[in-house]
Design an enzyme around this catalytic site. Structure first.
Site, PDB file in Angstrom:
ATOM      1  N   GLY A  99      -3.473   8.129  -3.767  1.00 34.31           N
ATOM      2  CA  GLY A  99      -3.841   7.674  -2.425  1.00 34.31           C
ATOM      3  C   GLY A  99      -3.542   8.734  -1.389  1.00 34.31           C
ATOM      4  CB  THR A 138      -7.699  11.051   1.001  1.00 29.45           C
ATOM      5  OG1 THR A 138      -8.072   9.848   0.310  1.00 29.45           O
ATOM      6  CG2 THR A 138      -7.924  12.256   0.106  1.00 29.45           C
ATOM      7  N   GLY A 139      -5.179   8.869   2.171  1.00 24.81           N
ATOM      8  CA  GLY A 139      -5.000   7.730   3.052  1.00 24.81           C
ATOM      9  C   GLY A 139      -4.146   8.034   4.264  1.00 24.81           C
ATOM     10  CE1 TYR A 140      -2.590   6.382  10.743  1.00 26.12           C
ATOM     11  CE2 TYR A 140      -0.720   5.158   9.852  1.00 26.12           C
ATOM     12  CZ  TYR A 140      -1.361   5.761  10.922  1.00 26.12           C
ATOM     13  OH  TYR A 140      -0.769   5.756  12.165  1.00 26.12           O
ATOM     14  N   GLY A 180      -0.646   8.539   2.962  1.00 27.90           N
ATOM     15  CA  GLY A 180      -0.686   9.428   1.807  1.00 27.90           C
ATOM     16  C   GLY A 180      -0.846  10.890   2.170  1.00 27.90           C
ATOM     17  NE  ARG A 222      -9.504   5.986  -7.118  1.00 27.15           N
ATOM     18  CZ  ARG A 222      -9.785   5.048  -6.227  1.00 27.15           C
ATOM     19  NH1 ARG A 222      -9.219   5.082  -5.039  1.00 27.15           N
ATOM     20  NH2 ARG A 222     -10.645   4.086  -6.513  1.00 27.15           N
ATOM     21  CE  LYS A 261     -11.034   7.851   1.582  1.00 28.91           C
ATOM     22  NZ  LYS A 261     -10.965   6.671   0.687  1.00 28.91           N
ATOM     23  CE  LYS A 281       3.262  -4.061   0.831  1.00 22.45           C
ATOM     24  NZ  LYS A 281       3.846  -3.557   2.098  1.00 22.45           N
TER      25      LYS A 281
END
Length: 313
Positions: free
Chosen positions: A11, A13-15, A17, A36, A45, A139
């Site tokens: 992850g 490329t996430g906020y 990450g 991915r 991305k 979670k």
């Protein structure tokens, strides 16, 4: 000195990450990022992944639909950090973390796994409101799978992301400071904890080779950023040199406002309720099996709320 652990960020490329990738590199860890194939034609991305590569990260191809590719990726590192965005907990993508856990279990070499948490500690939210409790319940499913597989872990509770709670003075429906009027939640004297996202990443990477954080929950509680909403607003008023007009929303009116909202909005507003009316972030003492990152890593020069707010002047 022992060599730095090799880190795989899932992850990336996430906020959060992308910040974890950069923090890992900055702290000298050989850093790998899962690439991915599902990225498809998302040019933003792809360019972000290329920028990580230019900074020294290695890209590893892998897919959640290909178990063997995940196992092969995991085998190349010591630590796995999952930074899949929190919104994925409200969809079928909870399966991504469970698949990652299966790959880590099979690989058998990972010294530490940090699942995608980074918010309110789900273990303390057993009585959370519906439908928002789904975030915490899911979670906890991930935690149970980690512990059942005997995978070494660290859980990071990072409280309120500044981007969503500081710049807007914790007002819903905006990300920038209100110019004239602000809504107070109840008496606005309930403590919350605010963190710059880059600081969250810095603290997170600090934990991964630290034996004191093994199989524990680490709370990010920078002392000068433990503030009430009233204090947060006061800092902004000092910066702009004027008082905002204030109105108060009672607990009853706040809960009533959730009626008629769509599902996703109800989840988010429910979390606001627990933070600003119940004080779920700071109404407990850190105990056995838990650590305070601020005490473990006093050398971290974290961003104070006033510093963060100055960008909006």
């Amino acid at each position: 000195m022992a060599p730095k652990s090799k880190v795989l960020v899932v992850g990336g490329t996430g906020y959060l990450g992308k910040r974890i990738v950069k923090a890992s590199l900055a702290q000298g860890h050989p850093t790998f990022v899962l690439q991915r194939p599902e990225i498809g034609l998302d040019i933003d991305k792809l360019q972000m992944l290329m920028s990580f590569k230019e900074l020294g990260a290695r890209l590893i191809e892998g897919s959640f639909s290909d178990h063997r590719s995940l196992v092969d990726a995991v085998k190349q590192v010591d630590v796995v950090i999952c930074a899949i965005s929190g919104v994925h907990f409200r969809s079928h993508n909870i399966l991504y973390q469970l698949k990652l856990i299966e790959a880590i279990k099979e690989a058998g070499n990972v010294k530490r796994f940090l699942p995608s948490e980074f918010g309110i500690d789900p273990a303390r939210m057993g009585d959370a409101l519906e439908p928002g409790r789904v975030t915490f319940d899911e979670k906890m499913i991930v935690r149970e799978a980690i512990e059942a597989a005997n995978i070494p872990f660290t859980y990071v509770s990072a409280n309120c992301f500044a981007g969503y709670f500081v710049g807007n003075l914790s007002q819903m429906g905006t990300l920038t400071p209100p110019k004239g009027q602000v809504t107070l939640y109840g008496d606005a004297n309930v403590k919350a904890i605010f963190l710059d996202e880059d600081d969250i990443a810095t603290y997170t990477i600090k934990t991964i080779d630290d034996p004191r954080t093994l199989n524990k929950t680490v709370y990010l509680r920078p002392p000068e950023n433990i503030l009430t909403q009233r204090e947060l607003i006061g800092i902004w008023e000092t910066l702009i040199g004027k008082q905002l007009e204030k109105s108060t929303m009672s607990e009853e009116d706040f809960l009533a406002s959730m009626k008629g909202m769509d599902y996703a909005a109800q989840v988010g507003v429910g979390h606001f309720y627990h933070i600003f009316y119940e004080g779920c972030l700071a109404n407990f003492e850190i105990g056995k099996g838990e650590e305070d990152a601020s005490k473990l890593y006093p050398e971290v020069k974290y961003t104070r709320v006033a510093e963060y707010l100055k960008r909006f002047l």
